[in-house]
Design a protein around this motif. Structure first.
Motif, PDB file in Angstrom:
ATOM      1  N   GLU A   8      49.213  55.183  23.263  1.00 50.99           N
ATOM      2  CA  GLU A   8      50.456  55.682  23.843  1.00 50.99           C
ATOM      3  C   GLU A   8      51.131  54.663  24.751  1.00 50.99           C
ATOM      4  OE1 GLU A   8      47.051  57.407  26.367  1.00 50.99           O
ATOM      5  OE2 GLU A   8      47.458  56.943  24.276  1.00 50.99           O
ATOM      6  N   GLU A   9      50.472  53.532  25.011  1.00 48.67           N
ATOM      7  CA  GLU A   9      51.086  52.521  25.867  1.00 48.67           C
ATOM      8  C   GLU A   9      51.391  51.240  25.097  1.00 48.67           C
ATOM      9  OE1 GLU A   9      49.074  51.940  29.515  1.00 48.67           O
ATOM     10  OE2 GLU A   9      49.466  53.968  30.204  1.00 48.67           O
ATOM     11  N   ARG A  10      51.673  51.367  23.807  1.00 45.80           N
ATOM     12  CA  ARG A  10      51.984  50.182  23.008  1.00 45.80           C
ATOM     13  C   ARG A  10      53.474  50.001  22.780  1.00 45.80           C
ATOM     14  NH1 ARG A  10      47.235  51.252  18.724  1.00 45.80           N
ATOM     15  NH2 ARG A  10      45.512  50.819  20.129  1.00 45.80           N
ATOM     16  N   ALA A  11      54.285  50.923  23.289  1.00 49.66           N
ATOM     17  CA  ALA A  11      55.728  50.793  23.125  1.00 49.66           C
ATOM     18  C   ALA A  11      56.208  49.514  23.797  1.00 49.66           C
ATOM     19  CB  ALA A  11      56.432  52.005  23.726  1.00 49.66           C
ATOM     20  N   LEU A  12      57.196  48.892  23.185  1.00 52.09           N
ATOM     21  CA  LEU A  12      57.735  47.647  23.706  1.00 52.09           C
ATOM     22  C   LEU A  12      59.038  47.903  24.446  1.00 52.09           C
ATOM     23  CD1 LEU A  12      57.103  45.546  20.504  1.00 52.09           C
ATOM     24  CD2 LEU A  12      55.842  45.377  22.639  1.00 52.09           C
ATOM     25  N   THR A  13      59.304  47.065  25.432  1.00 57.42           N
ATOM     26  CA  THR A  13      60.531  47.192  26.192  1.00 57.42           C
ATOM     27  C   THR A  13      61.008  45.809  26.602  1.00 57.42           C
ATOM     28  OG1 THR A  13      61.573  48.358  28.042  1.00 57.42           O
ATOM     29  CG2 THR A  13      59.382  47.426  28.445  1.00 57.42           C
ATOM     30  N   LEU A  52      59.930  40.430  24.836  1.00 57.51           N
ATOM     31  CA  LEU A  52      59.577  41.843  24.981  1.00 57.51           C
ATOM     32  C   LEU A  52      58.192  41.968  25.593  1.00 57.51           C
ATOM     33  CD1 LEU A  52      60.814  43.180  21.527  1.00 57.51           C
ATOM     34  CD2 LEU A  52      61.982  43.361  23.719  1.00 57.51           C
ATOM     35  N   ILE A  53      57.980  43.048  26.325  1.00 58.76           N
ATOM     36  CA  ILE A  53      56.684  43.316  26.933  1.00 58.76           C
ATOM     37  C   ILE A  53      56.286  44.748  26.621  1.00 58.76           C
ATOM     38  CG2 ILE A  53      56.960  41.651  28.807  1.00 58.76           C
ATOM     39  CD1 ILE A  53      57.741  44.020  30.627  1.00 58.76           C
ATOM     40  N   HIS A  55      54.886  48.559  27.754  1.00 58.37           N
ATOM     41  CA  HIS A  55      55.059  49.417  28.922  1.00 58.37           C
ATOM     42  C   HIS A  55      53.899  49.236  29.894  1.00 58.37           C
ATOM     43  CE1 HIS A  55      58.710  51.457  28.093  1.00 58.37           C
ATOM     44  NE2 HIS A  55      58.285  52.082  27.021  1.00 58.37           N
ATOM     45  N   ALA A  56      52.703  48.948  29.380  1.00 55.16           N
ATOM     46  CA  ALA A  56      51.557  48.758  30.272  1.00 55.16           C
ATOM     47  C   ALA A  56      51.778  47.567  31.197  1.00 55.16           C
ATOM     48  CB  ALA A  56      50.285  48.557  29.441  1.00 55.16           C
ATOM     49  N   GLN A  57      52.404  46.509  30.679  1.00 56.32           N
ATOM     50  CA  GLN A  57      52.687  45.343  31.517  1.00 56.32           C
ATOM     51  C   GLN A  57      53.720  45.697  32.593  1.00 56.32           C
ATOM     52  OE1 GLN A  57      53.444  42.856  27.887  1.00 56.32           O
ATOM     53  NE2 GLN A  57      52.389  41.299  29.083  1.00 56.32           N
ATOM     54  N   GLU A  58      54.731  46.439  32.194  1.00 57.46           N
ATOM     55  CA  GLU A  58      55.755  46.852  33.149  1.00 57.46           C
ATOM     56  C   GLU A  58      55.155  47.744  34.228  1.00 57.46           C
ATOM     57  OE1 GLU A  58      60.260  47.928  32.378  1.00 57.46           O
ATOM     58  OE2 GLU A  58      59.012  49.689  31.983  1.00 57.46           O
ATOM     59  N   LEU A  59      54.298  48.669  33.831  1.00 60.68           N
ATOM     60  CA  LEU A  59      53.662  49.570  34.787  1.00 60.68           C
ATOM     61  C   LEU A  59      52.817  48.807  35.806  1.00 60.68           C
ATOM     62  CD1 LEU A  59      52.645  52.409  32.313  1.00 60.68           C
ATOM     63  CD2 LEU A  59      54.304  52.626  34.170  1.00 60.68           C
ATOM     64  N   ARG A  60      52.182  47.732  35.342  1.00 64.40           N
ATOM     65  CA  ARG A  60      51.377  46.925  36.257  1.00 64.40           C
ATOM     66  C   ARG A  60      52.263  46.295  37.335  1.00 64.40           C
ATOM     67  NH1 ARG A  60      46.237  44.558  36.656  1.00 64.40           N
ATOM     68  NH2 ARG A  60      46.191  43.641  38.728  1.00 64.40           N
ATOM     69  N   VAL A  61      53.439  45.816  36.938  1.00 69.37           N
ATOM     70  CA  VAL A  61      54.361  45.233  37.910  1.00 69.37           C
ATOM     71  C   VAL A  61      54.828  46.301  38.908  1.00 69.37           C
ATOM     72  CG1 VAL A  61      56.584  44.069  38.226  1.00 69.37           C
ATOM     73  CG2 VAL A  61      55.118  43.445  36.297  1.00 69.37           C
ATOM     74  N   PHE A  62      55.110  47.507  38.417  1.00 69.46           N
ATOM     75  CA  PHE A  62      55.517  48.594  39.306  1.00 69.46           C
ATOM     76  C   PHE A  62      54.407  48.909  40.309  1.00 69.46           C
ATOM     77  CE2 PHE A  62      58.448  50.547  35.834  1.00 69.46           C
ATOM     78  CZ  PHE A  62      59.400  49.580  36.100  1.00 69.46           C
ATOM     79  N   ALA A  63      53.173  48.975  39.821  1.00 68.64           N
ATOM     80  CA  ALA A  63      52.043  49.266  40.716  1.00 68.64           C
ATOM     81  C   ALA A  63      51.896  48.166  41.762  1.00 68.64           C
ATOM     82  CB  ALA A  63      50.762  49.415  39.897  1.00 68.64           C
ATOM     83  N   ARG A 274      54.710  33.573  15.467  1.00 71.07           N
ATOM     84  CA  ARG A 274      55.949  33.564  16.241  1.00 71.07           C
ATOM     85  C   ARG A 274      56.353  34.985  16.644  1.00 71.07           C
ATOM     86  NH1 ARG A 274      59.056  31.604  12.727  1.00 71.07           N
ATOM     87  NH2 ARG A 274      60.295  33.447  12.206  1.00 71.07           N
ATOM     88  N   HIS A 275      56.208  35.936  15.695  1.00 72.35           N
ATOM     89  CA  HIS A 275      56.500  37.341  15.994  1.00 72.35           C
ATOM     90  C   HIS A 275      55.630  37.831  17.147  1.00 72.35           C
ATOM     91  CE1 HIS A 275      59.459  38.932  13.238  1.00 72.35           C
ATOM     92  NE2 HIS A 275      58.875  38.348  12.216  1.00 72.35           N
ATOM     93  N   LEU A 276      54.347  37.521  17.089  1.00 74.29           N
ATOM     94  CA  LEU A 276      53.419  37.990  18.118  1.00 74.29           C
ATOM     95  C   LEU A 276      53.747  37.381  19.473  1.00 74.29           C
ATOM     96  CD1 LEU A 276      50.060  37.924  16.106  1.00 74.29           C
ATOM     97  CD2 LEU A 276      51.496  39.901  16.645  1.00 74.29           C
ATOM     98  N   GLN A 277      54.133  36.098  19.481  1.00 76.54           N
ATOM     99  CA  GLN A 277      54.500  35.455  20.744  1.00 76.54           C
ATOM    100  C   GLN A 277      55.752  36.092  21.336  1.00 76.54           C
ATOM    101  OE1 GLN A 277      54.819  31.357  19.504  1.00 76.54           O
ATOM    102  NE2 GLN A 277      52.667  30.902  19.954  1.00 76.54           N
ATOM    103  N   GLN A 278      56.717  36.421  20.478  1.00 74.53           N
ATOM    104  CA  GLN A 278      57.943  37.062  20.958  1.00 74.53           C
ATOM    105  C   GLN A 278      57.651  38.436  21.559  1.00 74.53           C
ATOM    106  OE1 GLN A 278      60.355  37.030  17.424  1.00 74.53           O
ATOM    107  NE2 GLN A 278      61.317  35.062  17.922  1.00 74.53           N
ATOM    108  N   LEU A 279      56.612  39.089  21.031  1.00 72.91           N
ATOM    109  CA  LEU A 279      56.240  40.412  21.517  1.00 72.91           C
ATOM    110  C   LEU A 279      55.206  40.342  22.634  1.00 72.91           C
ATOM    111  CD1 LEU A 279      56.040  42.195  18.057  1.00 72.91           C
ATOM    112  CD2 LEU A 279      57.877  42.272  19.709  1.00 72.91           C
ATOM    113  N   ASN A 280      54.947  39.104  23.100  1.00 77.47           N
ATOM    114  CA  ASN A 280      54.040  38.900  24.228  1.00 77.47           C
ATOM    115  C   ASN A 280      52.640  39.436  23.953  1.00 77.47           C
ATOM    116  OD1 ASN A 280      54.125  37.564  26.724  1.00 77.47           O
ATOM    117  ND2 ASN A 280      53.943  39.488  27.831  1.00 77.47           N
TER     118      ASN A 280
END
Length: 338
Positions: A8-13, A52-53, A55-63, A274-280
């Motif tokens: 559930e935390e694999r969505a990209l943003t 792109l990152i 949501h788990a990465q974004e949540l870590r920054v928020f925390a 390259r795709h994987l790098q773009q998706l971090n």
């Protein structure tokens, strides 16, 4: 636990929200490196608009932001700074829309471009219109922060689109009053109802059909086409990840590497990398995700001994599997099974 491995935390943003948060807090003296610590996002990444990152990465920054500022109302203050221009092409297309209703329809129909943690909808009920935010299913300790960020950023967007300050009729929140509840009415300028059945920003329905001051049909149609293209690209990137995951899930017993997966998917290894790098992300990270999913399934739903589970996941040594599972979940396979 490595929460980024949870399905559930694999969505990209996009990076726009954490870029704003980091820039805002850095201007107040908070070290950018502390804000990004453990997220896998570097300072240079913040200057890369197409990166792109998860949501788990974004949540870590928020925390990290909450921990380093010790400001319980941080979600409110950041949301009030989330201007419509922060949403890139989507934001500019909203500004060029004919009416507020048109602008909101575009945004709510492109949740991937909004990068929201909620399922957003617009309700038009007589004299009151409501932007409703439900379905939050991420880090529970950030529920208040993300709810604040969502609703106050929606208020900021409404004001940017209309070109004027507006006073909401009320704000409804599904959680109990936090310790800083007194600051809500002060910052939002309206009554706040805690313990509601859902989160909602309520405003005068008359505003929905008001012509926007920056409406421009040519810019709107161009922007809409670009938004559709960006949305499709985001979907296609998700598709690539899903194709790799599906292939790995069906071939875990074999010694998989990126080259063999690329051949099976009729793509070049260079293109996939390259795709994987773009998706971090990376091939090893995807392999870990698939193995972790399968391991949890086998541990809970079967009585297979640990060594056989390790074999099914493609490990030649049981000890390697035990070590990996400990890293993923924070506990041993035997303890998880209990």
């Amino acid at each position: 636990m490595a929460t980024s491995l949870l399905p559930e935390e694999r969505a990209l943003t996009t990076l726009h929200t954490i870029a704003l948060a980091v820039a805002t807090l850095a201007s107040s003296g908070t070290d950018r490196r502390l804000l990004l610590e453990g997220s896998g996002v570097s300072c240079s990444d913040l200057d890369t608009p197409d990166k792109l990152i998860t949501h788990a990465q974004e949540l870590r920054v928020f925390a990290n932001a909450l921990a380093n500022t010790r400001d319980p109302a941080l979600g409110l203050s950041l949301g009030l700074r989330m201007h419509v221009s922060a949403y890139g092409m989507l934001g500019y297309t909203m500004l060029a829309s004919r009416t507020l209703r048109d602008a909101l329809t575009i945004a709510l129909g492109r949740p991937a471009l909004l990068g929201t943690y909620f399922k957003l909808s617009l309700e038009d009920d007589g004299d009151e219109a409501r932007l409703v935010a439900v379905g939050y299913r991420y880090a529970p300790e950030l529920t208040v922060f993300n709810s604040e960020l969502c609703l106050t950023s929606l208020l900021t967007v409404l004001q940017d689109l209309l070109g004027t300050s507006i006073r909401p009729l009320r704000v409804c929140l599904s959680y109990r009053p936090p310790l800083h509840a007194a600051t809500y009415e002060q910052m939002l300028g309206c009554p706040v109802e805690f313990g509601a059945s859902r989160n909602a920003l309520c405003f005068d329905a008359e505003l929905l059909d008001r012509t926007l001051p920056l409406a421009d049909p040519v810019t709107y149609h161009y922007g809409l086409q670009q938004c559709l293209k960006l949305d499709a690209q985001l979907d296609s990137r998700h598709d690539v990840l899903d194709q790799i995951r599906h292939h790995l899930a069906d071939n875990l017993r074999e010694a998989c590497d990126l080259d063999s997966v690329a051949r099976q998917l009729h793509r070049s290894e260079r293109t996939l990398r390259r795709h994987l790098q773009q998706l971090n992300t990376s091939f090893q990270r995807l392999l870990d995700e698939v193995r972790y999913d399968k391991a949890r399934q086998l541990l809970v739903q079967t009585d297979l001994p640990i060594y056989l589970i390790a074999e099914q996941l493609g490990y030649s040594e049981t000890a390697s599997f035990r070590h990996a599972f400990q890293r993923w979940s924070g506990q041993s396979p035997s303890l998880y099974r209990r």
